[in-house]
Motif scaffolding. Structure first.
Motif, PDB file in Angstrom:
ATOM      1  N   SER A  45       0.842  -1.363   0.354  1.00  0.00           N
ATOM      2  CA  SER A  45      -0.337  -0.074  -0.330  1.00  0.00           C
ATOM      3  C   SER A  45       0.820   1.236   0.493  1.00  0.00           C
ATOM      4  CB  SER A  45      -0.876   0.161   1.309  1.00  0.00           C
ATOM      5  OG  SER A  45      -2.210  -1.248   0.917  1.00  0.00           O
ATOM      6  N   GLY A  46       0.239   2.415  -0.307  1.00  0.00           N
ATOM      7  CA  GLY A  46       0.649   3.448  -0.987  1.00  0.00           C
ATOM      8  C   GLY A  46      -0.026   4.074  -1.399  1.00  0.00           C
ATOM      9  N   ALA A  47      -0.150   5.526  -0.823  1.00  0.00           N
ATOM     10  CA  ALA A  47      -0.875   6.076  -1.755  1.00  0.00           C
ATOM     11  C   ALA A  47      -0.655   6.486  -3.107  1.00  0.00           C
ATOM     12  CB  ALA A  47      -0.713   7.895  -1.134  1.00  0.00           C
ATOM     13  N   GLU A  48       0.429   6.703  -3.683  1.00  0.00           N
ATOM     14  CA  GLU A  48      -0.342   5.706  -5.729  1.00  0.00           C
ATOM     15  C   GLU A  48      -0.559   4.713  -5.679  1.00  0.00           C
ATOM     16  OE1 GLU A  48       2.756   8.094  -8.997  1.00  0.00           O
ATOM     17  OE2 GLU A  48       3.603   7.709  -7.017  1.00  0.00           O
ATOM     18  N   ASN A  50      -2.430   2.715  -3.926  1.00  0.00           N
ATOM     19  CA  ASN A  50      -4.461   2.612  -3.851  1.00  0.00           C
ATOM     20  C   ASN A  50      -4.768   3.736  -4.778  1.00  0.00           C
ATOM     21  OD1 ASN A  50      -3.390   1.300  -1.232  1.00  0.00           O
ATOM     22  ND2 ASN A  50      -3.754   2.770   0.210  1.00  0.00           N
ATOM     23  N   ALA A  51      -4.446   4.749  -5.352  1.00  0.00           N
ATOM     24  CA  ALA A  51      -5.057   6.180  -5.933  1.00  0.00           C
ATOM     25  C   ALA A  51      -5.579   4.204  -7.452  1.00  0.00           C
ATOM     26  CB  ALA A  51      -4.296   6.882  -6.184  1.00  0.00           C
ATOM     27  N   SER A  54      -8.268   1.610  -6.684  1.00  0.00           N
ATOM     28  CA  SER A  54      -9.091   2.520  -6.873  1.00  0.00           C
ATOM     29  C   SER A  54     -10.062   3.135  -8.343  1.00  0.00           C
ATOM     30  CB  SER A  54      -9.677   3.742  -6.242  1.00  0.00           C
ATOM     31  OG  SER A  54     -10.209   4.257  -5.870  1.00  0.00           O
TER      32      SER A  54
END
Length: 108
Positions: A45-48, A50-51, A54
């Motif tokens: 996981s990580g912001a990029e 996860n984006a 999604s």
């Protein structure tokens, strides 16, 4: 000064897709993998990441819903069929989620 700020803002905005992680790159880095339900999952996981997960899953969900409506079957059934195909199509170094968690496909 306003022109410089505007130019900087425009260049940042225009170059954002270059920064964005794409699906092939994320798979090659072992950040994401395919799941039996037909959806992409985050291995790390990580912001990029996860984006990306999604966004990809939103697109898949819409596609699965369209196919389900056309074929008169449930969205879950379409997802499971897609998941089976995506896992079969995955490369040997790609991650897939098995009953014990994430593993490289070649180790299944």
């Amino acid at each position: 000064m306003k022109k410089i700020i505007l130019a900087l803002f425009c260049s940042l905005f225009i170059s954002m897709p270059v920064w964005a992680l794409d699906l092939d790159e994320a798979k090659a880095k072992g950040l994401v993998g395919e799941q039996a339900d037909g959806y992409l999952g985050a291995v790390k996981s990580g912001a990029e990441v996860n984006a990306l997960v999604s966004e990809t899953n939103d697109k898949r969900s819409k596609k699965y819903a369209k196919i389900a409506a056309e074929r008169g079957i449930s969205v879950d059934e379409v997802g499971k069929l897609a998941g089976k195909l995506l896992i079969e199509k995955a490369g040997p170094k790609d991650y897939v989620k098995g009953s014990g968690g994430w593993v490289m496909k070649e180790k299944l």
